[in-house]
Motif scaffolding. Structure first.
Motif, mmCIF file in Angstrom:
data_model
loop_
_atom_site.group_PDB
_atom_site.id
_atom_site.type_symbol
_atom_site.label_atom_id
_atom_site.label_comp_id
_atom_site.label_asym_id
_atom_site.label_seq_id
_atom_site.Cartn_x
_atom_site.Cartn_y
_atom_site.Cartn_z
ATOM 1 N N VAL A 78 12.224 4.111 2.554
ATOM 2 C CA VAL A 78 13.153 3.149 1.959
ATOM 3 C C VAL A 78 12.543 2.211 0.921
ATOM 4 O O VAL A 78 13.236 1.838 -0.034
ATOM 5 N N VAL A 79 11.285 1.822 1.079
ATOM 6 C CA VAL A 79 10.741 0.813 0.160
ATOM 7 C C VAL A 79 10.660 1.346 -1.274
ATOM 8 O O VAL A 79 11.132 0.678 -2.210
ATOM 9 N N PRO A 80 10.102 2.535 -1.515
ATOM 10 C CA PRO A 80 10.119 3.046 -2.898
ATOM 11 C C PRO A 80 11.540 3.249 -3.423
ATOM 12 O O PRO A 80 11.792 3.087 -4.623
ATOM 13 N N ALA A 81 12.464 3.591 -2.524
ATOM 14 C CA ALA A 81 13.857 3.761 -2.936
ATOM 15 C C ALA A 81 14.448 2.441 -3.412
ATOM 16 O O ALA A 81 15.138 2.380 -4.435
ATOM 17 N N VAL A 82 14.198 1.376 -2.667
ATOM 18 C CA VAL A 82 14.679 0.049 -3.066
ATOM 19 C C VAL A 82 14.094 -0.338 -4.423
ATOM 20 O O VAL A 82 14.806 -0.815 -5.321
ATOM 21 N N GLU A 83 12.797 -0.151 -4.578
ATOM 22 C CA GLU A 83 12.143 -0.483 -5.852
ATOM 23 C C GLU A 83 12.789 0.274 -7.012
ATOM 24 O O GLU A 83 13.066 -0.301 -8.078
ATOM 25 N N ALA A 84 13.037 1.565 -6.818
ATOM 26 C CA ALA A 84 13.623 2.386 -7.885
ATOM 27 C C ALA A 84 15.043 1.932 -8.218
ATOM 28 O O ALA A 84 15.433 1.879 -9.392
ATOM 29 N N ALA A 103 12.382 -4.541 6.910
ATOM 30 C CA ALA A 103 13.196 -5.467 6.122
ATOM 31 C C ALA A 103 12.316 -6.329 5.216
ATOM 32 O O ALA A 103 12.629 -6.512 4.032
ATOM 33 N N ARG A 104 11.222 -6.837 5.750
ATOM 34 C CA ARG A 104 10.337 -7.705 4.958
ATOM 35 C C ARG A 104 9.827 -6.972 3.716
ATOM 36 O O ARG A 104 9.865 -7.512 2.594
ATOM 37 N N GLU A 105 9.346 -5.758 3.888
ATOM 38 C CA GLU A 105 8.829 -4.999 2.741
ATOM 39 C C GLU A 105 9.952 -4.631 1.772
ATOM 40 O O GLU A 105 9.746 -4.591 0.565
ATOM 41 N N SER A 106 11.123 -4.394 2.296
ATOM 42 C CA SER A 106 12.264 -4.070 1.435
ATOM 43 C C SER A 106 12.698 -5.283 0.627
ATOM 44 O O SER A 106 13.051 -5.156 -0.561
ATOM 45 N N TYR A 107 12.678 -6.458 1.233
ATOM 46 C CA TYR A 107 13.000 -7.679 0.481
ATOM 47 C C TYR A 107 11.975 -7.900 -0.631
ATOM 48 O O TYR A 107 12.334 -8.273 -1.747
ATOM 49 N N ALA A 108 10.709 -7.659 -0.325
ATOM 50 C CA ALA A 108 9.671 -7.810 -1.348
ATOM 51 C C ALA A 108 9.885 -6.830 -2.497
ATOM 52 O O ALA A 108 9.526 -7.108 -3.645
#
Length: 280
Positions: A78-84, A103-108
């Motif tokens: 999910v984190v690279p997906a959020v960034e993209a 959640a924390r890494e996704s918010y970042a």
């Protein structure tokens, strides 16, 4: 009523927001990994935005039983997906996770909503969201995500769901999250039989009167199949009807696979509700 998602502020008095579903899972109940490759995922996201999605919701673990997904695996999904998504689209991004660490890494990475189907079971979840200035979805679940619950029993279904969600919403406010950033989800099909999920949809107004925006996540779910006899790939009309009913009863965020159809339903219902206000 106001809904805040990151820097975006929406008046939802007569408007419903449409949240497009983006699965980063190989085994989701609806698309079964159709958008598992990153290129396909991004193409799907572009389609949902073009169709009118107000929000994009990224999930890395399906809600139902299945193979274990570690914290590291979920982050990698999910984190690279959020960034993209944040680089490409000017819409709020939600992360569908019950882990505070994810959640924390996704918010970042740029997410502004934590969609938690566990009812904030992770004790750090709300503090992480408050620190990030994120919004949260408080969802009712009887046991826990990924735990089968085929024979749930309630003494007072709607009353128990109301009390649970009211409690979780007030936990969020106590943690420092403004009410405009707290949404309530009845958790259809999560620890509910099809008749129970149907009753919660029919009485959605009894959740709306708790004073927080209500989030409707019924798209293509099993109880719609039970009501109509339709298989999972043939529940579009039932989903759209459920969305219209939900908006009429006060729900203001619609989580949807079919964004184009849901956008049209939401806009039609907005016009109806606005005319009713003006007529009065």
């Amino acid at each position: 009523m106001i809904v805040e998602l990151g820097p975006h502020r929406y008046d939802v008095t007569t408007r419903a927001l449409v949240m497009g579903i983006l699965n980063r899972t190989p085994d989701s109940f609806y698309d079964a990994g159709r958008y598992w490759s990153f290129d396909d995922f991004l193409a799907k996201a572009a389609q949902l935005v073009a169709e009118g999605a107000d929000v994009l919701d990224v999930g890395g673990v399906k809600a139902g039983p299945g193979p274990d997904v570690t914290e590291t695996e979920e982050m990698d999904r999910v984190v690279p997906a959020v960034e993209a998504l944040r680089r490409r689209f000017d819409v709020p991004v939600s992360v569908d996770t019950w882990r505070a660490s994810v959640a924390r890494e996704s918010y970042a990475a740029g997410a502004v909503v934590g969609n938690d189907i566990s009812g904030f079971a992770d004790p750090d979840y709300l503090w992480v969201a408050a620190e990030a200035g994120a919004s949260v979805v408080a969802c009712h679940v009887r046991l826990a995500p990924r735990v089968a619950d085929p024979e749930p029993v309630y003494d007072d279904l709607v009353g128990e769901v109301r009390r649970f969600l009211s409690e979780r919403a007030h936990w969020a406010v106590a943690a420092g999250i403004p009410p405009e950033r707290v949404l309530l989800d009845a958790g259809h099909d999560l620890g509910k039989t099809p008749p129970m999920s149907t009753e919660l949809l029919r009485r959605a107004d009894e959740l709306c009167d708790l004073g927080f925006p209500v989030f409707l996540s019924v798209s293509n779910k099993g109880f719609l199949g039970t009501l109509t006899g339709a298989e999972v790939g043939d529940r579009r009309e039932a989903t759209l009807a459920a969305h219209a009913l939900g908006v009429g009863l006060g729900c203001r965020v619609l989580r949807a696979h079919d964004v184009a159809g849901t956008r049209r339903v939401a806009d039609f219902m907005s016009a109806v509700l606005q005319q009713r206000r003006e007529y009065r």
